[in-house]
Design a protein around this motif. Structure first.
Motif, PDB file in Angstrom:
ATOM      1  N   GLY A  20      20.695  43.022 -53.446  1.00  0.00           N
ATOM      2  CA  GLY A  20      20.466  41.677 -54.066  1.00  0.00           C
ATOM      3  C   GLY A  20      19.767  40.901 -52.900  1.00  0.00           C
ATOM      4  N   THR A  21      19.082  39.824 -53.712  1.00  0.00           N
ATOM      5  CA  THR A  21      18.264  39.026 -52.864  1.00  0.00           C
ATOM      6  C   THR A  21      19.405  38.127 -52.035  1.00  0.00           C
ATOM      7  OG1 THR A  21      18.398  37.316 -54.477  1.00  0.00           O
ATOM      8  CG2 THR A  21      16.320  38.665 -54.268  1.00  0.00           C
ATOM      9  N   ALA A  22      20.565  37.627 -52.661  1.00  0.00           N
ATOM     10  CA  ALA A  22      21.368  37.118 -51.513  1.00  0.00           C
ATOM     11  C   ALA A  22      21.741  37.603 -50.218  1.00  0.00           C
ATOM     12  CB  ALA A  22      22.564  36.547 -52.178  1.00  0.00           C
ATOM     13  N   GLU A  23      22.102  39.032 -50.194  1.00  0.00           N
ATOM     14  CA  GLU A  23      22.394  39.710 -48.958  1.00  0.00           C
ATOM     15  C   GLU A  23      20.976  39.920 -48.138  1.00  0.00           C
ATOM     16  OE1 GLU A  23      22.859  40.932 -52.077  1.00  0.00           O
ATOM     17  OE2 GLU A  23      24.903  41.963 -52.139  1.00  0.00           O
ATOM     18  N   ALA A  24      19.871  39.913 -48.785  1.00  0.00           N
ATOM     19  CA  ALA A  24      18.857  40.097 -48.018  1.00  0.00           C
ATOM     20  C   ALA A  24      18.406  38.764 -47.316  1.00  0.00           C
ATOM     21  CB  ALA A  24      17.602  40.574 -48.805  1.00  0.00           C
ATOM     22  N   TYR A  25      18.584  37.382 -47.847  1.00  0.00           N
ATOM     23  CA  TYR A  25      18.309  36.318 -47.432  1.00  0.00           C
ATOM     24  C   TYR A  25      19.185  36.075 -46.151  1.00  0.00           C
ATOM     25  CZ  TYR A  25      14.983  34.690 -50.829  1.00  0.00           C
ATOM     26  OH  TYR A  25      13.893  34.967 -51.750  1.00  0.00           O
ATOM     27  N   THR A  26      20.612  36.499 -46.453  1.00  0.00           N
ATOM     28  CA  THR A  26      21.551  36.516 -45.274  1.00  0.00           C
ATOM     29  C   THR A  26      21.138  36.987 -44.034  1.00  0.00           C
ATOM     30  OG1 THR A  26      23.314  36.066 -47.050  1.00  0.00           O
ATOM     31  CG2 THR A  26      24.251  36.274 -44.930  1.00  0.00           C
ATOM     32  N   ALA A  27      20.834  38.417 -44.384  1.00  0.00           N
ATOM     33  CA  ALA A  27      20.575  39.223 -43.280  1.00  0.00           C
ATOM     34  C   ALA A  27      19.489  38.752 -42.527  1.00  0.00           C
ATOM     35  CB  ALA A  27      20.357  40.906 -43.860  1.00  0.00           C
ATOM     36  N   LEU A  28      18.377  38.409 -43.215  1.00  0.00           N
ATOM     37  CA  LEU A  28      17.045  37.519 -42.518  1.00  0.00           C
ATOM     38  C   LEU A  28      17.532  36.382 -41.671  1.00  0.00           C
ATOM     39  CD1 LEU A  28      13.971  37.608 -42.523  1.00  0.00           C
ATOM     40  CD2 LEU A  28      14.070  36.057 -44.391  1.00  0.00           C
ATOM     41  N   LYS A  29      18.430  35.633 -42.265  1.00  0.00           N
ATOM     42  CA  LYS A  29      18.906  34.603 -41.307  1.00  0.00           C
ATOM     43  C   LYS A  29      19.864  34.830 -40.247  1.00  0.00           C
ATOM     44  CE  LYS A  29      18.706  30.054 -43.231  1.00  0.00           C
ATOM     45  NZ  LYS A  29      19.220  28.827 -44.017  1.00  0.00           N
ATOM     46  N   ASP A  30      20.386  36.076 -40.169  1.00  0.00           N
ATOM     47  CA  ASP A  30      21.164  36.697 -39.172  1.00  0.00           C
ATOM     48  C   ASP A  30      20.344  37.186 -37.999  1.00  0.00           C
ATOM     49  OD1 ASP A  30      23.302  35.584 -40.581  1.00  0.00           O
ATOM     50  OD2 ASP A  30      24.233  37.476 -41.008  1.00  0.00           O
ATOM     51  N   GLY A  31      19.055  37.447 -38.418  1.00  0.00           N
ATOM     52  CA  GLY A  31      18.097  38.111 -37.333  1.00  0.00           C
ATOM     53  C   GLY A  31      18.442  39.411 -37.391  1.00  0.00           C
ATOM     54  N   ARG A  32      18.764  40.079 -38.723  1.00  0.00           N
ATOM     55  CA  ARG A  32      18.534  41.640 -38.726  1.00  0.00           C
ATOM     56  C   ARG A  32      17.433  42.151 -39.140  1.00  0.00           C
ATOM     57  NH1 ARG A  32      23.786  43.391 -38.687  1.00  0.00           N
ATOM     58  NH2 ARG A  32      25.425  41.954 -39.024  1.00  0.00           N
TER      59      ARG A  32
END
Lengths: 286, 238
Positions: free
Chosen positions: A181-193
């Motif tokens: 989902g988008t929530a996981e993707a936005y979190t991963a993006l913020k975490d620098g993954r």
């Protein structure tokens, strides 16, 4: 207790009476020539539309708990064209995975749900005139110097599992990291993954409206794989399709979508302007 | 009728072939790592328990309750999105910024190993408790040290008893690796989902990965059964 029961009974009785009254008027008005979904909508005096509820700023739940967004405005415009009032409408929230089934099962009359008009979908449902378009954009940090898709070769890019563009981006040499989902993707993006998030440009636009994202992130890479959006209609529903198409053309000619982009702070697109010009010409020719 | 209409043209696409190969490889790698790590966790845990120290037992019980009573998906999310951010970060040239040290594959491997390890401690304990007290006393009276007794007497006997239960848990572990797709570990289900969304060929892709999982688990079961029969001692157990 007894009073409650009586009340319940009375409401039930009145509902039955109303249904009875409706169906009896139905029988008389059914003699009109309109059949199919359009006839059903007119008899019901209400149109049921499947919309997105999680897609800022196109279809979402506003602060007062009501549906809001550009597509909701479009739905109200269509309803006032078909039923002469923009209140005779019922919204049903849908997601990408269930919207076509909802339409086929008759749970909704019409889908206005950020849906791309594709050849494969046309095998199972009909599409109206195209009213908008979106492509694949990239949300990335302002300071990392990414400006073309070629800059992303060999880099990790977050995405959503099942998106139609994942295969093409992989073939461009991008290492896709796809989340459910988008929530996981936005979190991963913020975490620098990942270096960026490849997603519908219209969805990224909505995210950038949030202050915490708008500050450091942007959409720098040109939008690719642009696909038009159409409204979903059940197959072989000619009268309803025509009614919807007429309303869309009228709406586009009036510049409703171009104004809507301004109202919802969506960067204005060439597509909407071109469609407005085209629709104007078509209306004049009529 | 249905079988004749199956569409397997996607199998000839080179991109999909590469994805499926990588997916199968990652599923096997993840399964093997987790099987080995969870067995080691089980052995160490049960060995520490055998010391009979109360505070050690409490710690192990705490670990078992935490990891056995929570869903593995939640553990993976917690490790990947929460814990990974609290420990050190490394520079990653493919993202241009610092990223958490734990990637999706290692997060999944750690979470699943800890999850299955918690079960394995209990499985090994069930085997150890089935070893007759008199046998252990006999070993002690023959001068075996605690460690010698554990490795040479208890484990060989206990292991034979708990093999069927261990087998069950490891089969479950292989199937649980599919959850890793939720944190973007590129395993078999992760790619399968993408392929069936691209092709509207859900049934065909599902049948394909079904066959692969049946084969993978089948191989494990055959190996475990072979091992079980090899270890059989006449007159002990069945």
């Amino acid at each position: 207790m007894i009073i409650k029961k009586i009340c319940k009974f009375l409401t039930l009785a009145s509902i039955i009476a109303v249904i009875g009254a409706c169906s009896s008027t139905d029988n008389t008005s059914n003699t009109s020539t309109e059949s199919g979904t359009l006839g059903k909508i007119k008899n019901r005096d209400k149109i049921i539309i499947g919309v997105k509820a999680d897609y800022v700023p196109f279809g979402f739940i506003g602060e007062n708990g009501e549906n809001a967004g550009l597509e909701i405005d479009i739905a109200r415009y269509l309803t006032s064209e078909i039923l002469q009032s923009d209140q005779k409408i019922e919204f049903v929230p849908v997601v990408a995975a269930n919207r076509i089934e909802f339409l086929q099962q008759g749970k909704v009359d019409l889908l206005i749900a950020t849906m791309n008009d594709t050849e494969k979908r046309r095998q199972v449902i009909d599409f109206s005139e195209q009213y908008y378009a979106s492509g694949t954009g990239l949300l990335t940090k302002k300071d990392n110097g990414v400006s073309t898709w070629d800059d992303l070769k060999g880099k990790k890019v977050c995405g959503i599992q099942g998106s139609f563009y994942n295969k093409e981006l992989t073939q461009m040499g991008i290492e896709m990291v796809n989340f459910p989902g988008t929530a996981e993707a936005y979190t991963a993006l913020k975490d620098g993954r990942c270096i960026g998030f490849a997603y519908d440009d219209s969805g990224i636009v909505g995210k950038l409206l949030e202050p915490e994202w708008g500050e450091d992130w942007h959409q720098a890479v040109p939008v690719i794989l642009v696909q038009p959006w159409g409204m979903g209609i059940r197959k072989d529903d000619q009268l309803f399709l025509e009614a919807v198409n007429n309303a869309i053309l009228k709406m586009e000619a009036e510049g409703f979508i171009v104004q809507g982009e301004q109202k919802w702070k969506i960067p204005s697109t060439e597509y909407a302007k071109e469609r407005m010009e085209k629709a104007k010409q078509l209306m004049e020719n009529k | 009728m249905v079988l004749l209409n199956l569409n397997y043209t996607w199998l000839s696409d080179p991109t999909y072939q590469a994805w499926l190969k990588e997916g199968i490889f990652n599923t096997i790698a993840l399964s093997l790592i987790c099987i080995v790590m969870s067995s080691i966790i089980g052995l160490i845990g049960v060995w520490l328990q055998s010391y009979g120290k109360k505070w050690i037992n409490n710690i192990i019980q705490f670990y078992i309750q935490i990891f056995r009573n929570t869903p593995p998906l939640v553990q993976m999310f917690f490790l990947f999105f929460v814990l990974a951010n609290l420990i050190s970060k490394v520079y990653d040239p493919t993202t241009g910024v610092d990223r958490p040290l734990l990637g999706s594959f290692s997060s999944a491997a750690i979470a699943l190993s800890l999850f299955a390890g918690a079960f394995n401690i209990e499985i090994f304990r069930s085997g150890i408790e089935a070893v007759p007290k008199t046998t252990i006393e006999a070993a002690e009276s023959l001068g075996f040290s605690k460690v010698q007794c554990f490795i040479q007497i208890i484990i060989p006997l206990a292991f034979r008893i708990c093999l069927p239960a261990l087998n069950n848990n490891l089969v479950n572990l292989i199937k649980t690796t599919t959850l890793a797709s939720a944190i973007a570990t590129p395993e078999l289900l992760y790619y399968a989902g993408q392929i069936y969304s691209d092709n509207f060929a859900t049934l065909e892709v599902m049948l394909f990965i079904w066959v692969i999982y049946v084969a993978l688990v089948g191989i494990l079961v055959i190996v475990m059964h072979w091992w079980e029969s090899k270890l059989k001692i006449p007159g002990y157990g069945n």
